[in-house]
Design a protein around this motif. Structure first.
Motif, PDB file in Angstrom:
ATOM      1  N   THR A  93       0.717  -1.301   0.021  1.00  0.00           N
ATOM      2  CA  THR A  93       0.147   0.498  -0.041  1.00  0.00           C
ATOM      3  C   THR A  93       0.987   1.210  -0.230  1.00  0.00           C
ATOM      4  O   THR A  93       0.040   2.576  -0.240  1.00  0.00           O
ATOM      5  N   ARG A  94       2.050   0.716   0.217  1.00  0.00           N
ATOM      6  CA  ARG A  94       3.017   2.171   0.473  1.00  0.00           C
ATOM      7  C   ARG A  94       2.607   2.714  -1.342  1.00  0.00           C
ATOM      8  O   ARG A  94       3.455   2.493  -2.247  1.00  0.00           O
ATOM      9  N   ARG A  95       2.780   3.953  -1.150  1.00  0.00           N
ATOM     10  CA  ARG A  95       3.937   4.840  -2.912  1.00  0.00           C
ATOM     11  C   ARG A  95       4.912   5.188  -3.110  1.00  0.00           C
ATOM     12  O   ARG A  95       5.243   5.480  -2.534  1.00  0.00           O
ATOM     13  N   PRO A  96       4.952   4.539  -4.473  1.00  0.00           N
ATOM     14  CA  PRO A  96       6.211   5.230  -5.082  1.00  0.00           C
ATOM     15  C   PRO A  96       6.693   6.254  -5.042  1.00  0.00           C
ATOM     16  O   PRO A  96       5.473   7.700  -4.366  1.00  0.00           O
ATOM     17  N   ALA A  97       8.157   6.448  -4.733  1.00  0.00           N
ATOM     18  CA  ALA A  97       8.653   8.048  -4.859  1.00  0.00           C
ATOM     19  C   ALA A  97       7.883   8.744  -6.283  1.00  0.00           C
ATOM     20  O   ALA A  97       8.155   7.437  -7.267  1.00  0.00           O
ATOM     21  N   THR A  98       7.578   9.451  -6.366  1.00  0.00           N
ATOM     22  CA  THR A  98       7.278  10.534  -7.073  1.00  0.00           C
ATOM     23  C   THR A  98       8.824  11.091  -8.218  1.00  0.00           C
ATOM     24  O   THR A  98       8.159  11.104  -9.580  1.00  0.00           O
ATOM     25  N   ARG A  99       9.396  10.450  -7.809  1.00  0.00           N
ATOM     26  CA  ARG A  99      10.738  11.341  -9.159  1.00  0.00           C
ATOM     27  C   ARG A  99      12.375  10.281  -7.824  1.00  0.00           C
ATOM     28  O   ARG A  99      11.948   9.262  -6.651  1.00  0.00           O
ATOM     29  N   PRO A 100      12.835   9.968  -9.392  1.00  0.00           N
ATOM     30  CA  PRO A 100      13.730   9.071  -8.660  1.00  0.00           C
ATOM     31  C   PRO A 100      14.731   9.764  -7.849  1.00  0.00           C
ATOM     32  O   PRO A 100      14.890  10.716  -7.610  1.00  0.00           O
ATOM     33  N   PRO A 101      16.015   8.986  -7.062  1.00  0.00           N
ATOM     34  CA  PRO A 101      16.524   9.828  -6.040  1.00  0.00           C
ATOM     35  C   PRO A 101      17.890  10.383  -6.961  1.00  0.00           C
ATOM     36  O   PRO A 101      18.205  10.199  -8.033  1.00  0.00           O
TER      37      PRO A 101
END
Length: 103
Positions: free
Chosen positions: A27-35
């Motif tokens: 259920t965690r949202r993926p990061a919106t931008r790459p590191p």
């Protein structure tokens, strides 16, 4: 949680562990931008702030560390007034570590 004679028929309070329920990993949202790599971040900051200068007067990492800690308690201008005396009396971390707290 069940009613019990020991507590007058009231339901037991849920334990802390029962109250805190972790969400499943799915259920965690993926990061919106790459590191961003540290070197890329540093380059971007240099571009945005080309003339950035530290307001704290220092000659080495020890002095900068001490000045930074002190700046959390007062202004940078006040730190710059106090640190010359501090560093004259305690020129290294070793001397500062051996200082009497009453001083």
């Amino acid at each position: 949680m069940r009613a019990d004679r020991r507590n007058g028929g009231r339901a037991d309070k849920p334990s802390r562990e029962q109250k805190i329920r972790k969400a499943p990993n799915s259920t965690r949202r993926p990061a919106t931008r790459p590191p961003v790599s540290p070197s890329d971040l540093f380059s971007r900051l240099k571009t945005l702030y080309p003339n950035a200068r530290c307001a704290l007067v220092h000659r080495n990492a020890y002095e900068l560390l001490c000045a930074t800690i002190l700046s959390a308690q007062c202004t940078d201008a006040q730190v710059n007034l106090v640190t010359p005396t501090l560093f004259a009396r305690y020129p290294s971390a070793f001397e500062l570590a051996r200082a009497n707290p009453a001083d």
